[in-house]
Design an enzyme around this catalytic site. Structure first.
Site: not given
Ligand code: 9MR
Length: 403
Positions: A183, A311
């Site tokens: 990102e 994802e």
């Molecule tokens: O699904 C993940 C959530 O449980 C965590 O709290 C969050 C912060 O680490 O990250 C979420 O996963 C993200 C991923 O790492 C990057 N792309 C977006 C995902 C959803 O927010």
């Protein structure tokens, strides 16, 4: 001539204004509801032939299917573990390889690494014949509480190097791939705003303002890829991002900015091998344009890069309450999207961000206004296959064979 504005006129005017805004809002809500209902087609056939799993259907076409997993769920829920082993060929820890999510955290102190959870997941994967991918090395989120006070422009390079050498080095030769940078491009709406303000559309301006950019300058992405490649020359190295899927100004701007970044990296000889498209889809989004998405995928592939859907899930936040209708619209979203992306041979892998509705980040991040449980994933909370599962299975069955 203007009449003098009396107090009474002002009150009438204000009431009229409020009523007009209210009516416009009601009309807009009505239209967006109608648009969403039009997405439902109760006659659509989601039949699947046979009972084989998603991983088997994917494998027949030279593809891979897998899921993200929060490690503790894997240890606590045997039904989940069983489903996952049956359906998946590849796993990605949703939390365990981020710098800091205390479960326990990977890097609780600047010089302390805790690999206990990752080691357990790797052992589980190896034991069950599954592959593992790493997420993520360079991100602006889930950074440790010590980060802000400890990291500065003098030591940032050393701290990042130490992280990549220690983490990637430990699992070298054992990881399918790494999301090296996650990102790094700005939000699409900010890119659009910059275009409108005639701010030059170049890589520097398109980069998200993160601590990494601030501390290391705009070359940090190239640096991170080179360090990762040195630490594990066998892993597929991925740039991962979201907001690339729809025919909107914001997503179009983001696609262009990501393409621009990939071109820039390739021209520098950066060891990057794939683009990760997160694909957090929205079942209520009506602006899906397969041709535009395909043309983006072809542009990425023409740089010699593979593409992974990293994802995938479908939020039902704005759908009506009726569960059958929701499941149909979600399934259609899965099938439309996957049949489009799988038509591009460079797409090798499909990973959903969770496998069961019991455990989805969307329950917390995009809850439904009616407070009903969200249903974004291929299995329901009891680990039964849903219509979304059929849609993914159908997309694999209809995909062309990868060479
Ligand atoms: O699904 C993940 C959530 O449980 C965590 O709290 C969050 C912060 O680490 O990250 C979420 O996963 C993200 C991923 O790492 C990057 N792309 C977006 C995902 C959803 O927010």
């Amino acid at each position: 001539m203007f009449k003098k504005i009396t107090r009474r006129n002002f009150i009438w005017f204000s009431l009229g204004f409020v009523a007009a805004v209210g009516t416009t809002k009601v009309t807009l809500n009505y239209h967006s509801k109608q648009k969403i209902l039009a997405l439902d087609n109760p006659a659509k056939d989601f039949t699947v032939i046979g009972t084989s799993s998603l991983k088997e259907r994917a494998a027949v076409k030279g593809l891979m299917y897998g899921t993200a997993i929060r490690n503790h769920h894997l240890w606590e829920d045997s039904k989940l573990a069983e489903t996952l082993v049956k359906e998946c060929q590849i796993l990605v820890p949703e939390w365990a390889l981020k710098w800091y999510i205390p479960n326990p955290a990977l890097r609780p102190e600047p010089n302390i690494f805790d690999f206990s959870e990752v080691d357990k997941i790797l052992a589980f994967a190896q034991n069950k014949g599954l592959q593992l991918r790493g997420h993520t090395l360079v991100w602006h989120e889930s950074l440790p509480p010590w980060f802000q006070d400890t990291v500065n422009s003098n030591n940032a390079q050393q701290i990042l190097e130490q992280h990549i050498n220690t983490v990637v080095g430990r699992y070298a030769g054992k990881m399918h791939s790494w999301d090296v940078v996650n990102e790094a491009i700005n939000e699409g709406y900010l890119l659009v705003r910059e275009q409108k303000n005639n701010i030059p559309n170049n890589l520097k301006n398109n980069l998200r303002k993160t601590p990494w950019l601030e501390l290391l300058g705009d070359n940090y992405i190239d640096k991170a890829f080179r360090l990762t490649h040195q630490a594990d020359p066998t892993a597929t190295l991925v740039y991962n991002d979201y907001g690339l899927d729809y025919d909107t100004d914001a997503d179009e701007a983001k696609r262009n900015a990501v393409l621009n970044l990939l071109e820039n990296l390739k021209s520098k000889g950066t060891p990057i091998h794939a683009l990760g498209i997160q694909a957090h889809l929205d079942a209520s989004e009506t602006n899906f344009n397969p041709d535009k998405l395909r043309s983006f995928l072809r542009d990425v592939a023409s740089l010699g890069l593979k593409i992974m859907i990293t994802e995938l899930d479908v939020t039902d936040e704005k759908l009506p309450s009726d569960i059958e209708m929701r499941d149909r619209i979600i399934a259609k979203t899965y099938e439309d999207y996957l049949s489009t992306v799988l038509s591009e041979p460079a797409v090798t892998t499909v990973i959903t961000w969770g496998i069961s509705d019991k455990y989805s980040w969307l329950s917390d991040f995009k809850p439904r206004p009616d407070k009903a449980a969200v249903r974004p994933l291929p299995f329901d909370a009891n680990m039964n296959r849903k219509l979304g599962w059929n849609a993914i299975a159908r997309a694999f069955d209809n995909a062309r064979l990868r060479s």
